[in-house]
Write an enzyme that holds these catalytic residues in place. Structure first.
Site, PDB file in Angstrom:
ATOM      1  N   TYR A   1       0.843  -1.189   0.000  1.00  0.00           N
ATOM      2  CA  TYR A   1       0.000   0.000   0.000  1.00  0.00           C
ATOM      3  C   TYR A   1       0.881   1.242   0.000  1.00  0.00           C
ATOM      4  O   TYR A   1       2.080   1.173   0.304  1.00  0.00           O
ATOM      5  CB  TYR A   1      -0.954   0.012   1.205  1.00  0.00           C
ATOM      6  CG  TYR A   1      -0.279   0.249   2.531  1.00  0.00           C
ATOM      7  CD1 TYR A   1      -0.114   1.541   3.027  1.00  0.00           C
ATOM      8  CD2 TYR A   1       0.208  -0.810   3.283  1.00  0.00           C
ATOM      9  CE1 TYR A   1       0.521   1.761   4.238  1.00  0.00           C
ATOM     10  CE2 TYR A   1       0.833  -0.603   4.486  1.00  0.00           C
ATOM     11  CZ  TYR A   1       0.990   0.684   4.972  1.00  0.00           C
ATOM     12  OH  TYR A   1       1.620   0.903   6.170  1.00  0.00           O
ATOM     13  N   CYS A   2       0.285   2.363  -0.368  1.00  0.00           N
ATOM     14  CA  CYS A   2       1.001   3.648  -0.388  1.00  0.00           C
ATOM     15  C   CYS A   2       0.009   4.750  -0.027  1.00  0.00           C
ATOM     16  O   CYS A   2      -0.985   4.496   0.637  1.00  0.00           O
ATOM     17  CB  CYS A   2       1.657   3.880  -1.743  1.00  0.00           C
ATOM     18  SG  CYS A   2       0.497   4.090  -3.108  1.00  0.00           S
ATOM     19  N   ARG A   3       0.271   5.965  -0.486  1.00  0.00           N
ATOM     20  CA  ARG A   3      -0.621   7.086  -0.172  1.00  0.00           C
ATOM     21  C   ARG A   3      -1.840   7.114  -1.079  1.00  0.00           C
ATOM     22  O   ARG A   3      -2.956   7.303  -0.626  1.00  0.00           O
ATOM     23  CB  ARG A   3       0.123   8.420  -0.271  1.00  0.00           C
ATOM     24  CG  ARG A   3      -0.744   9.624   0.102  1.00  0.00           C
ATOM     25  CD  ARG A   3      -0.029  10.937  -0.072  1.00  0.00           C
ATOM     26  NE  ARG A   3       0.496  11.135  -1.415  1.00  0.00           N
ATOM     27  CZ  ARG A   3      -0.215  11.571  -2.457  1.00  0.00           C
ATOM     28  NH1 ARG A   3      -1.490  11.848  -2.315  1.00  0.00           N
ATOM     29  NH2 ARG A   3       0.337  11.723  -3.638  1.00  0.00           N
TER      30      ARG A   3
END
Length: 142
Positions: free
Chosen positions: A105-107
């Site tokens: 996951y990331c932003r």
């Protein structure tokens, strides 16, 4: 070139652009890694599904692919930090078993998609993209 030819060319270009913007352009497959082109691809997973699996005790490796600063501001409990552009260089920090279930996951979801493709290219075959951390509505670690 006749007006009809120009008109048809414009229509064809508009249709092509529409397909491309929807991610349905067959030419996009040419730019993907060979593993993805062979049908080996990651799957999307929701934050609720990740939370439920973690609560159940499933063995998931959760990787935050954001920057060190973003990770420090709050991350999914138990996740490890490997920025998306360092995955190949830090392959030694990844599980040795290529069948390990890995969630990234990331932003916003852009870097996690790149990271998922990179992991597939490295031979991992059980990759899940949670996308944006904003979908994680549960407590974060700091």
């Amino acid at each position: 070139m006749s007006k009809l030819s120009v008109f048809l060319l414009c229509i064809l270009a508009a249709i092509g652009f529409w397909f491309y913007s929807k991610g349905a352009c067959p030419l996009q497959a040419l730019g993907r890694n060979s593993a993805a082109a062979a049908g080996e691809n990651y799957q999307n997973i929701t934050a609720a599904q990740v939370k439920a699996r973690l609560d159940k005790g499933d063995m998931l490796t959760v990787i935050d692919v954001r920057t060190k600063e973003e990770y420090a501001s709050g991350h999914v409990p138990g996740s490890i930090l490997i920025p998306f552009d360092e995955i190949k260089a830090k392959a030694g920090q990844l599980p040795q078993d290529k069948n390990t279930e890995i969630v990234v996951y990331c932003r916003s979801g852009r870097r996690s998609a790149i990271a998922a493709d990179t992991l597939i290219a490295l031979g991992y075959n059980r990759i899940y993209d949670m996308g944006a951390i904003s979908s994680w509505t549960y407590a974060l670690e700091k």
